[in-house]
Design a protein around this motif. Sequence first.
Motif, short mmCIF file in Angstrom:
data_model
loop_
_atom_site.label_atom_id
_atom_site.label_comp_id
_atom_site.label_asym_id
_atom_site.label_seq_id
_atom_site.Cartn_x
_atom_site.Cartn_y
_atom_site.Cartn_z
N GLN A 208 54.04 -97.91 -5.45
CA GLN A 208 53.45 -97.72 -4.12
C GLN A 208 54.47 -97.27 -3.07
O GLN A 208 54.09 -96.79 -2.00
N HIS A 209 55.77 -97.42 -3.37
CA HIS A 209 56.82 -97.01 -2.44
C HIS A 209 57.48 -95.70 -2.85
O HIS A 209 58.52 -95.33 -2.30
N PHE A 210 56.87 -94.97 -3.80
CA PHE A 210 57.51 -93.75 -4.29
C PHE A 210 57.55 -92.67 -3.20
O PHE A 210 58.57 -91.97 -3.06
N ASP A 211 56.48 -92.52 -2.44
CA ASP A 211 56.48 -91.53 -1.36
C ASP A 211 57.53 -91.85 -0.30
O ASP A 211 58.15 -90.95 0.28
N LEU A 212 57.74 -93.15 -0.06
CA LEU A 212 58.78 -93.56 0.88
C LEU A 212 60.16 -93.16 0.36
O LEU A 212 61.02 -92.70 1.13
N ALA A 213 60.38 -93.32 -0.95
CA ALA A 213 61.67 -92.94 -1.54
C ALA A 213 61.91 -91.43 -1.41
O ALA A 213 63.03 -91.00 -1.10
N LEU A 214 60.85 -90.61 -1.62
CA LEU A 214 61.00 -89.17 -1.49
C LEU A 214 61.27 -88.77 -0.04
O LEU A 214 62.07 -87.86 0.22
N GLU B 27 59.43 -105.34 -14.52
CA GLU B 27 59.93 -104.34 -15.46
C GLU B 27 58.93 -103.19 -15.63
O GLU B 27 59.31 -102.01 -15.61
N GLN B 28 57.64 -103.53 -15.76
CA GLN B 28 56.62 -102.49 -15.88
C GLN B 28 56.51 -101.66 -14.61
O GLN B 28 56.30 -100.44 -14.66
N ALA B 29 56.69 -102.30 -13.43
CA ALA B 29 56.62 -101.57 -12.17
C ALA B 29 57.77 -100.56 -12.06
O ALA B 29 57.56 -99.41 -11.62
N VAL B 30 58.96 -100.95 -12.49
CA VAL B 30 60.10 -100.04 -12.45
C VAL B 30 59.91 -98.89 -13.44
O VAL B 30 60.28 -97.73 -13.17
N LEU C 10 59.42 -90.51 -11.05
CA LEU C 10 60.65 -89.76 -10.78
C LEU C 10 60.78 -88.56 -11.72
O LEU C 10 61.11 -87.44 -11.29
N LYS C 11 60.53 -88.77 -13.01
CA LYS C 11 60.71 -87.70 -13.98
C LYS C 11 59.67 -86.59 -13.83
O LYS C 11 59.96 -85.43 -14.14
N THR C 12 58.48 -86.93 -13.36
CA THR C 12 57.41 -85.94 -13.28
C THR C 12 57.39 -85.18 -11.95
O THR C 12 57.15 -83.97 -11.92
N GLU C 13 57.66 -85.85 -10.83
CA GLU C 13 57.48 -85.23 -9.52
C GLU C 13 58.77 -84.74 -8.87
O GLU C 13 58.76 -83.78 -8.10
N VAL C 14 59.88 -85.40 -9.15
CA VAL C 14 61.14 -85.03 -8.48
C VAL C 14 61.61 -83.62 -8.87
O VAL C 14 62.07 -82.87 -7.99
N PRO C 15 61.54 -83.20 -10.14
CA PRO C 15 62.02 -81.84 -10.46
C PRO C 15 61.34 -80.73 -9.65
O PRO C 15 62.01 -79.77 -9.25
N GLY C 16 60.05 -80.86 -9.41
CA GLY C 16 59.35 -79.81 -8.67
C GLY C 16 59.45 -79.96 -7.17
O GLY C 16 59.54 -78.97 -6.43
N LYS C 17 59.43 -81.19 -6.67
CA LYS C 17 59.41 -81.42 -5.23
C LYS C 17 60.80 -81.44 -4.58
O LYS C 17 60.95 -81.08 -3.42
N ILE C 18 61.80 -81.90 -5.32
CA ILE C 18 63.14 -82.07 -4.73
C ILE C 18 64.17 -81.16 -5.39
O ILE C 18 64.84 -80.36 -4.74
N ASN C 19 64.29 -81.27 -6.72
CA ASN C 19 65.41 -80.62 -7.40
C ASN C 19 65.36 -79.10 -7.33
O ASN C 19 66.37 -78.45 -7.03
N LYS C 20 64.21 -78.51 -7.63
CA LYS C 20 64.13 -77.05 -7.65
C LYS C 20 64.37 -76.45 -6.27
O LYS C 20 65.18 -75.50 -6.13
N PRO C 21 63.71 -76.95 -5.19
CA PRO C 21 64.03 -76.39 -3.86
C PRO C 21 65.48 -76.62 -3.44
O PRO C 21 66.10 -75.75 -2.83
N ALA C 22 66.03 -77.80 -3.81
CA ALA C 22 67.42 -78.08 -3.44
C ALA C 22 68.38 -77.16 -4.18
O ALA C 22 69.35 -76.67 -3.60
N HIS C 23 68.12 -76.90 -5.48
CA HIS C 23 68.95 -75.98 -6.24
C HIS C 23 68.86 -74.57 -5.66
O HIS C 23 69.88 -73.84 -5.58
#
Length: 412
Positions: free
Chosen positions: A291-297, A346-349, A356-369
Amino acid sequence: MCIRFALIRYSNGVFDVCDEKIIKKNQRRIEKGSSKAFYNVKVICIDGNFEALEDLKQQLNKEKKLLIVFERLATKNYGTNSRYSCKQKFCIFCKTLKTNLARHFEICHSEEAEVRKFLSFNKGSPERCEIIANLRKSGNYNYNKSNKENPILIRRVQKGSRDSLPCPNCKGFYSQITLSRHYAYCCKDLKDENASRSVLRAARAVVSKIHPAAYLQLKEKILPPMKQNIILDTVKKDMLLILIGKYLVPKYREHQEYMIRNKLRFLATYFLTVKKIDNNIDEFHKLFYPQHFDLALEAVKQMGEIDNNSSVYSKSTSALTITHYLKICCNILQSHYIRGGDDGNEQAVKRFFKLLKTEVPGKINKPAHRDLCEMKRKKMMTKRSIIPTTKNVENFKIYILKNAAKTYKTHD
Protein backbone atom coordinates in the motif's frame (compact mmCIF):
# COMPACT_ATOMS: atom_id res chain seq x y z
CA MET A 1 7.57 46.37 46.26
CA CYS A 2 7.65 43.93 49.19
CA ILE A 3 10.93 43.96 51.14
CA ARG A 4 12.16 40.49 52.05
CA PHE A 5 14.51 39.52 54.84
CA ALA A 6 16.84 36.57 55.36
CA LEU A 7 17.50 34.57 58.50
CA ILE A 8 21.21 33.72 58.63
CA ARG A 9 23.45 31.75 60.98
CA TYR A 10 27.07 32.56 61.74
CA SER A 11 29.78 29.96 62.32
CA ASN A 12 29.54 30.42 66.10
CA GLY A 13 25.86 29.39 66.04
CA VAL A 14 24.38 32.90 66.47
CA PHE A 15 21.33 33.72 64.32
CA ASP A 16 20.56 37.14 62.83
CA VAL A 17 18.11 38.83 60.41
CA CYS A 18 19.24 41.08 57.55
CA ASP A 19 17.94 42.49 54.28
CA GLU A 20 17.83 40.06 51.35
CA LYS A 21 19.56 42.64 49.10
CA ILE A 22 22.67 42.49 51.26
CA ILE A 23 22.79 38.70 50.93
CA LYS A 24 22.45 38.92 47.15
CA LYS A 25 25.17 41.54 46.96
CA ASN A 26 27.61 39.38 48.94
CA GLN A 27 26.50 36.00 47.54
CA ARG A 28 29.78 35.11 45.84
CA ARG A 29 31.88 36.24 48.80
CA ILE A 30 29.69 34.24 51.17
CA GLU A 31 30.15 31.08 49.09
CA LYS A 32 33.93 31.52 48.90
CA GLY A 33 34.17 32.55 52.56
CA SER A 34 36.01 35.76 51.62
CA SER A 35 33.45 38.23 53.03
CA LYS A 36 34.62 39.88 56.25
CA ALA A 37 31.14 40.91 57.34
CA PHE A 38 29.54 37.56 56.44
CA TYR A 39 32.33 35.07 57.08
CA ASN A 40 31.09 31.45 57.07
CA VAL A 41 27.42 32.50 56.96
CA LYS A 42 24.56 30.15 56.06
CA VAL A 43 21.17 31.36 54.84
CA ILE A 44 18.36 29.51 56.62
CA CYS A 45 15.21 30.98 55.08
CA ILE A 46 13.81 34.11 53.40
CA ASP A 47 10.50 35.73 54.24
CA GLY A 48 8.79 39.10 53.87
CA ASN A 49 7.58 39.16 57.50
CA PHE A 50 10.35 40.78 59.53
CA GLU A 51 8.62 40.23 62.89
CA ALA A 52 8.20 36.51 62.31
CA LEU A 53 11.88 36.13 61.44
CA GLU A 54 12.87 38.24 64.45
CA ASP A 55 10.88 36.03 66.79
CA LEU A 56 12.37 32.92 65.20
CA LYS A 57 15.86 34.37 65.59
CA GLN A 58 15.38 35.08 69.27
CA GLN A 59 13.97 31.61 69.86
CA LEU A 60 16.85 29.88 68.08
CA ASN A 61 19.45 32.00 69.86
CA LYS A 62 17.92 31.08 73.20
CA GLU A 63 17.87 27.39 72.46
CA LYS A 64 21.31 27.57 70.70
CA LYS A 65 20.36 24.90 68.18
CA LEU A 66 22.77 24.20 65.36
CA LEU A 67 21.00 23.08 62.22
CA ILE A 68 22.65 20.30 60.19
CA VAL A 69 20.81 20.82 56.89
CA PHE A 70 20.80 24.42 55.56
CA GLU A 71 18.54 25.76 52.86
CA ARG A 72 20.64 28.23 50.94
CA LEU A 73 19.61 30.79 48.36
CA ALA A 74 19.14 28.70 45.21
CA THR A 75 20.46 29.80 41.84
CA LYS A 76 16.96 29.81 40.35
CA ASN A 77 15.94 32.64 42.71
CA TYR A 78 18.27 34.94 40.78
CA GLY A 79 17.48 33.59 37.31
CA THR A 80 19.71 31.79 34.83
CA ASN A 81 20.93 35.03 33.20
CA SER A 82 21.79 36.76 36.45
CA ARG A 83 25.34 37.69 37.38
CA TYR A 84 24.83 35.80 40.64
CA SER A 85 24.01 32.44 39.03
CA CYS A 86 26.16 29.54 40.27
CA LYS A 87 27.35 26.55 38.32
CA GLN A 88 25.70 23.36 39.59
CA LYS A 89 26.89 19.76 39.39
CA PHE A 90 24.96 16.50 39.38
CA CYS A 91 25.25 14.20 42.38
CA ILE A 92 25.80 10.62 41.28
CA PHE A 93 24.21 9.23 44.46
CA CYS A 94 20.96 11.18 45.02
CA LYS A 95 20.53 12.35 41.36
CA THR A 96 20.14 16.07 42.21
CA LEU A 97 21.93 19.27 41.22
CA LYS A 98 24.19 20.78 43.89
CA THR A 99 26.40 23.87 43.95
CA ASN A 100 29.08 22.63 46.36
CA LEU A 101 29.37 18.95 45.56
CA ALA A 102 32.26 18.12 47.90
CA ARG A 103 30.42 19.48 50.95
CA HIS A 104 27.24 17.70 49.84
CA PHE A 105 29.14 14.39 49.69
CA GLU A 106 30.58 14.96 53.15
CA ILE A 107 27.22 15.83 54.78
CA CYS A 108 24.72 13.58 52.96
CA HIS A 109 26.72 10.63 51.57
CA SER A 110 29.43 10.03 54.10
CA GLU A 111 28.61 6.29 54.20
CA GLU A 112 29.48 5.71 50.52
CA ALA A 113 32.76 3.89 49.85
CA GLU A 114 34.15 6.56 47.50
CA VAL A 115 33.24 9.34 49.94
CA ARG A 116 34.87 7.54 52.86
CA LYS A 117 37.97 7.13 50.72
CA PHE A 118 38.43 10.83 49.96
CA LEU A 119 37.52 11.80 53.55
CA SER A 120 40.53 9.80 54.70
CA PHE A 121 42.84 12.28 52.93
CA ASN A 122 43.60 15.82 54.04
CA LYS A 123 41.78 18.73 52.46
CA GLY A 124 43.60 20.06 49.41
CA SER A 125 45.61 16.86 48.86
CA PRO A 126 45.93 15.65 45.24
CA GLU A 127 44.40 12.27 46.05
CA ARG A 128 41.30 13.86 47.61
CA CYS A 129 40.86 16.29 44.70
CA GLU A 130 41.21 13.50 42.15
CA ILE A 131 38.53 11.33 43.78
CA ILE A 132 36.10 14.27 44.05
CA ALA A 133 36.78 15.21 40.41
CA ASN A 134 36.04 11.65 39.26
CA LEU A 135 32.77 11.57 41.22
CA ARG A 136 31.82 14.96 39.80
CA LYS A 137 32.57 13.91 36.21
CA SER A 138 30.68 10.63 36.61
CA GLY A 139 27.59 12.43 37.90
CA ASN A 140 27.72 15.08 35.17
CA TYR A 141 28.17 12.35 32.54
CA ASN A 142 24.98 10.59 33.71
CA TYR A 143 23.14 13.92 33.67
CA ASN A 144 24.37 14.90 30.19
CA LYS A 145 23.30 11.61 28.62
CA SER A 146 19.65 12.57 29.13
CA ASN A 147 20.07 16.38 28.84
CA LYS A 148 21.93 16.99 25.57
CA GLU A 149 20.48 20.48 25.06
CA ASN A 150 21.96 21.97 28.28
CA PRO A 151 24.94 19.81 29.27
CA ILE A 152 27.12 20.50 32.30
CA LEU A 153 30.63 21.27 31.05
CA ILE A 154 33.92 21.22 32.92
CA ARG A 155 34.63 24.73 31.65
CA ARG A 156 31.99 27.30 30.80
CA VAL A 157 31.83 28.31 27.14
CA GLN A 158 30.29 31.23 25.34
CA LYS A 159 26.82 30.99 23.86
CA GLY A 160 26.65 29.69 20.32
CA SER A 161 29.78 27.55 20.69
CA ARG A 162 30.06 24.10 19.20
CA ASP A 163 28.51 21.00 20.72
CA SER A 164 30.23 19.38 23.68
CA LEU A 165 31.58 15.84 23.80
CA PRO A 166 32.90 13.65 26.64
CA CYS A 167 36.53 12.75 27.12
CA PRO A 168 36.86 9.01 26.32
CA ASN A 169 39.19 8.58 29.30
CA CYS A 170 37.67 10.57 32.21
CA LYS A 171 34.08 11.11 30.85
CA GLY A 172 34.25 14.86 31.53
CA PHE A 173 32.38 17.02 28.99
CA TYR A 174 34.41 19.59 27.04
CA SER A 175 33.77 21.73 23.99
CA GLN A 176 35.04 20.32 20.72
CA ILE A 177 37.64 23.08 20.53
CA THR A 178 39.38 22.11 23.78
CA LEU A 179 38.67 18.36 23.84
CA SER A 180 41.73 17.24 21.86
CA ARG A 181 44.03 19.41 23.98
CA HIS A 182 42.55 18.00 27.21
CA TYR A 183 42.66 14.42 25.92
CA ALA A 184 46.39 14.66 25.19
CA TYR A 185 46.94 15.82 28.80
CA CYS A 186 44.47 13.30 30.25
CA CYS A 187 46.16 10.34 28.54
CA LYS A 188 49.76 11.35 29.19
CA ASP A 189 50.12 8.51 31.71
CA LEU A 190 49.04 5.96 29.08
CA LYS A 191 52.12 6.80 26.95
CA ASP A 192 50.05 6.90 23.78
CA GLU A 193 51.82 8.86 21.06
CA ASN A 194 48.58 9.24 19.07
CA ALA A 195 46.44 10.23 22.06
CA SER A 196 45.03 13.36 20.47
CA ARG A 197 44.28 11.73 17.11
CA SER A 198 40.74 10.63 16.31
CA VAL A 199 39.58 11.90 19.71
CA LEU A 200 36.29 13.18 18.27
CA ARG A 201 35.56 9.75 16.83
CA ALA A 202 36.21 8.09 20.20
CA ALA A 203 34.14 10.73 22.03
CA ARG A 204 31.15 10.24 19.72
CA ALA A 205 31.41 6.49 20.23
CA VAL A 206 31.17 7.02 24.01
CA VAL A 207 28.12 9.29 24.01
CA SER A 208 26.15 8.00 21.03
CA LYS A 209 22.97 5.98 21.48
CA ILE A 210 22.74 3.38 18.71
CA HIS A 211 20.14 0.73 18.03
CA PRO A 212 20.95 -2.42 20.07
CA ALA A 213 21.10 -4.54 16.89
CA ALA A 214 24.26 -2.73 15.72
CA TYR A 215 27.64 -4.45 15.46
CA LEU A 216 30.53 -3.26 17.62
CA GLN A 217 32.34 -2.20 14.43
CA LEU A 218 29.37 -0.02 13.48
CA LYS A 219 29.39 1.65 16.89
CA GLU A 220 33.13 2.28 17.12
CA LYS A 221 34.39 2.68 13.54
CA ILE A 222 31.66 3.23 10.94
CA LEU A 223 29.25 5.71 12.54
CA PRO A 224 31.45 7.94 14.80
CA PRO A 225 33.32 9.66 11.91
CA MET A 226 30.02 10.78 10.35
CA LYS A 227 28.98 14.39 10.78
CA GLN A 228 26.63 15.01 13.70
CA ASN A 229 23.30 15.94 12.08
CA ILE A 230 19.77 14.63 11.50
CA ILE A 231 21.03 12.04 8.99
CA LEU A 232 23.32 10.42 11.56
CA ASP A 233 20.56 10.47 14.19
CA THR A 234 18.26 8.72 11.71
CA VAL A 235 20.84 6.01 10.99
CA LYS A 236 21.47 5.37 14.69
CA LYS A 237 17.82 4.95 15.66
CA ASP A 238 16.37 3.07 12.66
CA MET A 239 16.32 -0.72 12.75
CA LEU A 240 16.44 -1.33 8.99
CA LEU A 241 19.36 1.06 8.42
CA ILE A 242 21.32 -0.72 11.14
CA LEU A 243 20.54 -4.08 9.49
CA ILE A 244 21.82 -2.70 6.20
CA GLY A 245 24.99 -1.58 7.96
CA LYS A 246 25.44 -5.08 9.39
CA TYR A 247 24.99 -6.50 5.87
CA LEU A 248 27.59 -4.13 4.39
CA VAL A 249 30.29 -4.43 7.09
CA PRO A 250 31.58 -7.93 6.09
CA LYS A 251 31.59 -6.98 2.38
CA TYR A 252 34.09 -4.11 2.68
CA ARG A 253 37.56 -3.93 4.15
CA GLU A 254 38.85 -1.35 6.60
CA HIS A 255 40.05 1.11 3.95
CA GLN A 256 36.59 0.94 2.29
CA GLU A 257 34.55 1.95 5.34
CA TYR A 258 33.75 5.30 3.74
CA MET A 259 31.65 3.41 1.15
CA ILE A 260 29.45 1.99 3.93
CA ARG A 261 28.96 5.49 5.36
CA ASN A 262 28.05 6.87 1.95
CA LYS A 263 25.40 4.21 1.38
CA LEU A 264 23.90 4.63 4.85
CA ARG A 265 23.87 8.40 4.41
CA PHE A 266 22.13 8.05 1.02
CA LEU A 267 19.45 5.70 2.37
CA ALA A 268 18.84 7.93 5.40
CA THR A 269 18.36 10.90 3.05
CA TYR A 270 15.79 8.87 1.08
CA PHE A 271 13.99 7.92 4.30
CA LEU A 272 13.83 11.58 5.37
CA THR A 273 12.35 12.39 1.94
CA VAL A 274 9.67 9.75 2.54
CA LYS A 275 8.88 11.26 5.94
CA LYS A 276 8.42 14.70 4.39
CA ILE A 277 5.78 13.27 2.06
CA ASP A 278 4.03 11.14 4.70
CA ASN A 279 4.92 11.75 8.34
CA ASN A 280 3.14 8.55 9.43
CA ILE A 281 6.11 6.49 8.19
CA ASP A 282 8.21 6.92 11.34
CA GLU A 283 10.40 3.84 10.67
CA PHE A 284 12.05 2.85 7.41
CA HIS A 285 10.82 -0.76 7.40
CA LYS A 286 7.18 0.42 7.46
CA LEU A 287 7.61 1.70 3.90
CA PHE A 288 7.97 -1.82 2.48
CA TYR A 289 4.27 -2.66 2.27
CA PRO A 290 2.31 -2.85 -1.02
CA GLN A 291 0.00 0.00 0.00
CA HIS A 292 3.03 2.32 0.34
CA PHE A 293 4.55 1.48 -3.05
CA ASP A 294 3.31 4.68 -4.72
CA LEU A 295 4.79 6.66 -1.84
CA ALA A 296 8.16 4.96 -2.42
CA LEU A 297 8.06 5.86 -6.14
CA GLU A 298 7.16 9.48 -5.36
CA ALA A 299 10.15 9.74 -3.01
CA VAL A 300 12.42 8.26 -5.72
CA LYS A 301 11.23 10.92 -8.17
CA GLN A 302 11.93 13.65 -5.62
CA MET A 303 15.41 12.27 -5.03
CA GLY A 304 15.99 12.35 -8.80
CA GLU A 305 14.58 15.91 -8.99
CA ILE A 306 12.21 15.16 -11.86
CA ASP A 307 10.62 18.02 -13.75
CA ASN A 308 6.83 17.62 -13.63
CA ASN A 309 6.34 19.37 -16.98
CA SER A 310 9.00 17.66 -19.10
CA SER A 311 9.42 14.49 -16.94
CA VAL A 312 13.20 14.85 -17.13
CA TYR A 313 15.44 13.80 -14.24
CA SER A 314 18.05 16.31 -13.13
CA LYS A 315 19.74 13.64 -10.96
CA SER A 316 19.02 10.46 -12.84
CA THR A 317 21.91 8.62 -11.13
CA SER A 318 20.25 9.12 -7.73
CA ALA A 319 16.97 7.66 -9.00
CA LEU A 320 18.74 4.61 -10.46
CA THR A 321 20.82 4.08 -7.32
CA ILE A 322 17.90 4.24 -4.90
CA THR A 323 15.88 1.68 -6.87
CA HIS A 324 18.84 -0.71 -6.63
CA TYR A 325 19.12 -0.09 -2.87
CA LEU A 326 15.40 -0.71 -2.39
CA LYS A 327 15.79 -4.24 -3.77
CA ILE A 328 18.65 -4.87 -1.33
CA CYS A 329 16.47 -3.57 1.52
CA CYS A 330 13.71 -6.00 0.53
CA ASN A 331 16.10 -8.96 0.64
CA ILE A 332 17.50 -7.91 4.03
CA LEU A 333 14.00 -7.42 5.47
CA GLN A 334 12.86 -10.81 4.21
CA SER A 335 15.83 -12.50 5.90
CA HIS A 336 15.08 -10.61 9.12
CA TYR A 337 11.40 -11.65 9.13
CA ILE A 338 12.25 -15.27 8.28
CA ARG A 339 14.58 -15.47 11.28
CA GLY A 340 11.93 -13.96 13.52
CA GLY A 341 9.16 -16.20 12.19
CA ASP A 342 7.04 -13.23 11.07
CA ASP A 343 5.23 -14.72 8.06
CA GLY A 344 2.78 -11.81 7.63
CA ASN A 345 5.43 -9.13 7.19
CA GLU A 346 7.54 -11.48 5.06
CA GLN A 347 4.69 -11.93 2.56
CA ALA A 348 4.09 -8.15 2.51
CA VAL A 349 7.74 -7.49 1.65
CA LYS A 350 7.63 -10.16 -1.07
CA ARG A 351 4.62 -8.44 -2.69
CA PHE A 352 6.41 -5.08 -2.46
CA PHE A 353 9.48 -6.63 -4.13
CA LYS A 354 7.29 -8.01 -6.92
CA LEU A 355 5.90 -4.53 -7.56
CA LEU A 356 9.48 -3.22 -7.70
CA LYS A 357 10.49 -5.74 -10.37
CA THR A 358 7.41 -5.14 -12.53
CA GLU A 359 6.84 -1.36 -12.36
CA VAL A 360 10.20 0.25 -11.62
CA PRO A 361 11.93 -0.69 -14.93
CA GLY A 362 9.29 1.11 -16.99
CA LYS A 363 8.42 4.00 -14.68
CA ILE A 364 11.84 4.90 -13.23
CA ASN A 365 14.79 3.07 -14.77
CA LYS A 366 14.13 3.54 -18.48
CA PRO A 367 13.37 7.31 -18.29
CA ALA A 368 16.32 7.82 -15.93
CA HIS A 369 18.68 5.91 -18.27
CA ARG A 370 17.43 7.94 -21.22
CA ASP A 371 18.04 11.23 -19.41
CA LEU A 372 21.46 10.03 -18.22
CA CYS A 373 22.54 9.15 -21.78
CA GLU A 374 21.24 12.49 -23.04
CA MET A 375 23.21 14.30 -20.35
CA LYS A 376 26.39 12.40 -21.27
CA ARG A 377 25.87 13.15 -24.96
CA LYS A 378 25.52 16.87 -24.25
CA LYS A 379 28.72 16.82 -22.22
CA MET A 380 30.58 15.10 -25.06
CA MET A 381 29.28 17.65 -27.57
CA THR A 382 30.48 20.53 -25.42
CA LYS A 383 33.90 18.87 -25.07
CA ARG A 384 34.16 18.36 -28.83
CA SER A 385 33.32 21.98 -29.48
CA ILE A 386 36.14 23.12 -27.19
CA ILE A 387 38.82 20.40 -27.43
CA PRO A 388 40.07 19.34 -30.92
CA THR A 389 39.99 15.70 -31.92
CA THR A 390 43.09 13.50 -32.19
CA LYS A 391 42.96 13.56 -36.00
CA ASN A 392 42.98 17.37 -36.06
CA VAL A 393 45.99 17.44 -33.74
CA GLU A 394 47.92 15.00 -36.02
CA ASN A 395 47.14 17.07 -39.14
CA PHE A 396 48.28 20.21 -37.33
CA LYS A 397 51.54 18.49 -36.39
CA ILE A 398 52.23 17.44 -40.00
CA TYR A 399 51.52 20.99 -41.22
CA ILE A 400 53.98 22.50 -38.70
CA LEU A 401 56.74 20.03 -39.61
CA LYS A 402 56.37 20.74 -43.35
CA ASN A 403 56.50 24.51 -42.86
CA ALA A 404 59.46 24.16 -40.51
CA ALA A 405 61.38 22.15 -43.15
CA LYS A 406 60.62 24.69 -45.91
CA THR A 407 61.68 27.57 -43.70
CA TYR A 408 64.94 25.83 -42.78
CA LYS A 409 65.81 25.25 -46.48
CA THR A 410 65.14 28.85 -47.46
CA HIS A 411 67.41 30.15 -44.71
CA ASP A 412 70.21 27.78 -45.76
